[in-house]
Scaffold this motif. Sequence first.
Motif, PDB file in Angstrom:
ATOM      1  N   ILE A 157       0.830  -1.208   0.000  1.00 37.13           N
ATOM      2  CA  ILE A 157       0.000   0.000   0.000  1.00 37.13           C
ATOM      3  C   ILE A 157       0.864   1.258   0.000  1.00 37.13           C
ATOM      4  CG2 ILE A 157      -0.297   0.053   2.515  1.00 37.13           C
ATOM      5  CD1 ILE A 157      -2.910   1.059  -0.189  1.00 37.13           C
ATOM      6  N   GLU A 158       2.038   1.188   0.613  1.00 36.63           N
ATOM      7  CA  GLU A 158       2.931   2.348   0.629  1.00 36.63           C
ATOM      8  C   GLU A 158       3.341   2.735  -0.796  1.00 36.63           C
ATOM      9  OE1 GLU A 158       2.950   0.224   4.418  1.00 36.63           O
ATOM     10  OE2 GLU A 158       3.475  -0.477   2.431  1.00 36.63           O
ATOM     11  N   ALA A 159       3.637   1.733  -1.628  1.00 38.38           N
ATOM     12  CA  ALA A 159       4.022   2.000  -3.019  1.00 38.38           C
ATOM     13  C   ALA A 159       2.846   2.547  -3.818  1.00 38.38           C
ATOM     14  CB  ALA A 159       4.555   0.726  -3.667  1.00 38.38           C
ATOM     15  N   VAL A 160       1.667   2.008  -3.588  1.00 38.33           N
ATOM     16  CA  VAL A 160       0.469   2.477  -4.289  1.00 38.33           C
ATOM     17  C   VAL A 160       0.192   3.934  -3.936  1.00 38.33           C
ATOM     18  CG1 VAL A 160      -2.033   2.172  -4.530  1.00 38.33           C
ATOM     19  CG2 VAL A 160      -0.534   0.170  -4.449  1.00 38.33           C
ATOM     20  N   MET A 161       0.257   4.255  -2.661  1.00 40.78           N
ATOM     21  CA  MET A 161      -0.017   5.624  -2.228  1.00 40.78           C
ATOM     22  C   MET A 161       1.080   6.582  -2.693  1.00 40.78           C
ATOM     23  SD  MET A 161      -2.932   5.317  -0.976  1.00 40.78           S
ATOM     24  CE  MET A 161      -3.185   6.947  -0.316  1.00 40.78           C
ATOM     25  N   ALA A 162       2.331   6.144  -2.686  1.00 38.23           N
ATOM     26  CA  ALA A 162       3.429   6.997  -3.148  1.00 38.23           C
ATOM     27  C   ALA A 162       3.263   7.339  -4.628  1.00 38.23           C
ATOM     28  CB  ALA A 162       4.767   6.314  -2.903  1.00 38.23           C
ATOM     29  N   SER A 203       0.906  10.351  -4.883  1.00 40.23           N
ATOM     30  CA  SER A 203       1.110  11.351  -3.828  1.00 40.23           C
ATOM     31  C   SER A 203       0.661  12.749  -4.247  1.00 40.23           C
ATOM     32  CB  SER A 203       2.576  11.382  -3.393  1.00 40.23           C
ATOM     33  OG  SER A 203       3.399  11.736  -4.491  1.00 40.23           O
ATOM     34  N   ASP A 204       0.629  13.018  -5.550  1.00 42.44           N
ATOM     35  CA  ASP A 204       0.157  14.332  -5.997  1.00 42.44           C
ATOM     36  C   ASP A 204      -1.366  14.431  -5.995  1.00 42.44           C
ATOM     37  OD1 ASP A 204       0.146  12.426  -8.085  1.00 42.44           O
ATOM     38  OD2 ASP A 204       0.167  14.002  -9.607  1.00 42.44           O
ATOM     39  N   LEU A 205      -2.047  13.297  -5.763  1.00 38.36           N
ATOM     40  CA  LEU A 205      -3.516  13.276  -5.782  1.00 38.36           C
ATOM     41  C   LEU A 205      -4.154  13.137  -4.401  1.00 38.36           C
ATOM     42  CD1 LEU A 205      -3.956  10.786  -8.757  1.00 38.36           C
ATOM     43  CD2 LEU A 205      -4.088  13.275  -8.847  1.00 38.36           C
ATOM     44  N   VAL A 206      -3.399  12.622  -3.458  1.00 41.13           N
ATOM     45  CA  VAL A 206      -3.981  12.305  -2.149  1.00 41.13           C
ATOM     46  C   VAL A 206      -3.104  12.816  -1.014  1.00 41.13           C
ATOM     47  CG1 VAL A 206      -5.140  10.223  -2.988  1.00 41.13           C
ATOM     48  CG2 VAL A 206      -2.856  10.050  -2.032  1.00 41.13           C
ATOM     49  N   GLU A 207      -3.737  12.956   0.123  1.00 45.29           N
ATOM     50  CA  GLU A 207      -3.021  13.260   1.361  1.00 45.29           C
ATOM     51  C   GLU A 207      -3.323  12.122   2.329  1.00 45.29           C
ATOM     52  OE1 GLU A 207      -3.205  16.303   5.166  1.00 45.29           O
ATOM     53  OE2 GLU A 207      -4.352  16.766   3.354  1.00 45.29           O
ATOM     54  N   ILE A 208      -2.304  11.455   2.808  1.00 46.03           N
ATOM     55  CA  ILE A 208      -2.507  10.357   3.747  1.00 46.03           C
ATOM     56  C   ILE A 208      -2.843  10.949   5.111  1.00 46.03           C
ATOM     57  CG2 ILE A 208      -1.453   8.381   4.898  1.00 46.03           C
ATOM     58  CD1 ILE A 208       0.289   8.050   2.379  1.00 46.03           C
ATOM     59  N   VAL A 209      -4.007  10.579   5.615  1.00 44.79           N
ATOM     60  CA  VAL A 209      -4.476  11.093   6.897  1.00 44.79           C
ATOM     61  C   VAL A 209      -4.356  10.018   7.973  1.00 44.79           C
ATOM     62  CG1 VAL A 209      -6.455  12.071   8.118  1.00 44.79           C
ATOM     63  CG2 VAL A 209      -6.064  12.650   5.725  1.00 44.79           C
TER      64      VAL A 209
END
Length: 66
Positions: free
Chosen positions: A41-46, A49-55
Motif C-alpha cells: 500500500i505504501e508504493a500504491v499511495m506513493a 502522492s500528488d492526488l492524495v493526502e494520507i491522513v
Amino acid sequence: MSRTQARREVTLAEYVAATEGVACRKDEGVVDESPRAYKPIEAVMAAQSDLVEIVHTLKQVVCVKG
C-alpha cells in the motif's frame, strides 16, 4: 504477483506466518489471499502522492473471503 501466481508460489506455512495476528482462514483454499499477492500500500499511495493526502494508516485485522 497475481493471485494465480500466489497459488503456485506461496506455501501454506508462508501464508500462516504472513497472516499472523489476522483473523482469517488458514488453509490451502485461501493462500491466493496472501499479502504477497498484493502491491504494498505504501508504493500504491506513493505513486499517487500528488492526488492524495494520507491522513490515517490502517492495519488489517480480519480477512473474509467468499
